[in-house]
Structure formats: structure tokens, C-alpha cells
Design a protein around this motif. Structure first.
Motif, PDB file in Angstrom:
ATOM      1  N   PRO A 192       3.894 -78.624  21.043  1.00  0.00           N
ATOM      2  CA  PRO A 192       4.677 -78.657  19.964  1.00  0.00           C
ATOM      3  C   PRO A 192       3.431 -77.976  18.920  1.00  0.00           C
ATOM      4  N   LEU A 193       2.348 -78.213  18.680  1.00  0.00           N
ATOM      5  CA  LEU A 193       1.349 -77.238  18.411  1.00  0.00           C
ATOM      6  C   LEU A 193       1.279 -75.927  18.725  1.00  0.00           C
ATOM      7  N   ASP A 194       1.381 -75.548  19.849  1.00  0.00           N
ATOM      8  CA  ASP A 194       1.098 -74.623  20.480  1.00  0.00           C
ATOM      9  C   ASP A 194       2.644 -73.352  20.288  1.00  0.00           C
ATOM     10  N   LYS A 195       3.688 -74.178  19.615  1.00  0.00           N
ATOM     11  CA  LYS A 195       4.466 -73.176  19.414  1.00  0.00           C
ATOM     12  C   LYS A 195       4.243 -73.241  17.652  1.00  0.00           C
ATOM     13  N   LEU A 196       3.907 -74.193  17.071  1.00  0.00           N
ATOM     14  CA  LEU A 196       3.448 -73.777  15.723  1.00  0.00           C
ATOM     15  C   LEU A 196       2.288 -72.384  15.787  1.00  0.00           C
ATOM     16  N   MET A 197       1.878 -72.647  16.610  1.00  0.00           N
ATOM     17  CA  MET A 197       0.456 -71.632  15.671  1.00  0.00           C
ATOM     18  C   MET A 197       0.851 -69.747  16.797  1.00  0.00           C
ATOM     19  N   GLU A 198       2.108 -70.199  17.651  1.00  0.00           N
ATOM     20  CA  GLU A 198       2.725 -68.518  18.469  1.00  0.00           C
ATOM     21  C   GLU A 198       4.128 -68.258  17.125  1.00  0.00           C
TER      22      GLU A 198
END
Length: 139
Positions: free
Chosen positions: A103-109
Motif C-alpha cells: 500500500p505504501l508503494d501505491k501511495l507513493m505512485e
């Protein structure tokens, strides 16, 4: 060997539930109509009067029994059930417990995409300003 049972420290349990719910002492105090210091003293007390306990329980969204029976171990056991594979969907099509992305990767994207959109908007505004300047020079 004899073991003695520690008395239930109701104040500590209230404090822990309040923290888990993300509620500050000041907020709880305001809801109860008392000072933050009063809430602090209550959380340091081993016993709390039943009527006050009922008000606190209501504000925390739990029952008085939940406060009295609260334990950190029970909370950890509850959250560990989310890692238990016995809760899988019978056809295996969807498993909410095993997320296949971070989820953190998705947020950063999403943040990067917003940044790109902002930069495009800013460039568009600069172009508009330059066109307006050119129009003013011609006049």
C-alpha cells in the motif's frame, strides 16, 4: 510456588483502549466535561467508579465489561487472526489477507502522479501568461 494475582488496573486499561482508539486525553476530557489532568489521574487509578466507568466506556465506544476484561494479549490475538489462512474464500478467488501489493508503494505512485499533474498545470499556466504578455506587447 505461589503466584499472586495482580488486581485489575482499570485506569491502565482505559488508557490503553484510548490509545488504541487514537483518542487523546484532552479529547476524552472534553467529552467527559473534566480537565485533562482529571483523565490523567483516572488512568493512573487502579479503580474507577462504576458511573464514571460507564461514561468513559461510552466515549470510547466499548462496554464497561470490555474495559474490565481488556488485555493486550487479547488484542494481539484478535489481530493475529487476520493472518490465519482458515478465513480464505472457499473458491480461492479472493484472499483479503494476502495483499499482493504494498500500500505504501501505491501511495507513493499516487503522490508522484499528482506531482506530474501539478507540473503540467503549472507549465500550462506559464504558457498562458506568456501568451498574454505577447498580446500586451502587440497592443
Amino acid at each position: 510456588m505461589e503466584t499472586s494475582m495482580k488486581p485489575a488496573h482499570i485506569g491502565r486499561k482505559i488508557s490503553r483502549i484510548r490509545e488504541l482508539r487514537g483518542i487523546k486525553q484532552e479529547t476524552l476530557a472534553q467529552e467527559l466535561g473534566v480537565s485533562q489532568q482529571t483523565v490523567s489521574r483516572m488512568e493512573q487509578s487502579e479503580n474507577v467508579e462504576e458511573d464514571i466507568l460507564a461514561k468513559v466506556a461510552s466515549m470510547l465506544g466499548v462496554t464497561t465489561e470490555a474495559i474490565k476484561n481488556f488485555s493486550d494479549e487479547a488484542v494481539f490475538n484478535y489481530f493475529n487472526t487476520f493472518n490465519d489462512n482458515s478465513f480464505n474464500n472457499s473458491n480461492g478467488a479472493f484472499n483479503a489477507n494476502n495483499c499482493n501489493f504494498n500500500p505504501l508503494d501505491k501511495l507513493m505512485e499516487a503522490l508522484e502522479e499528482n506531482k506530474k499533474l501539478y507540473e503540467r498545470l503549472l507549465e500550462s499556466e506559464r504558457e498562458k501568461n506568456e501568451l498574454l504578455r505577447q498580446q500586451l506587447r502587440k497592443d
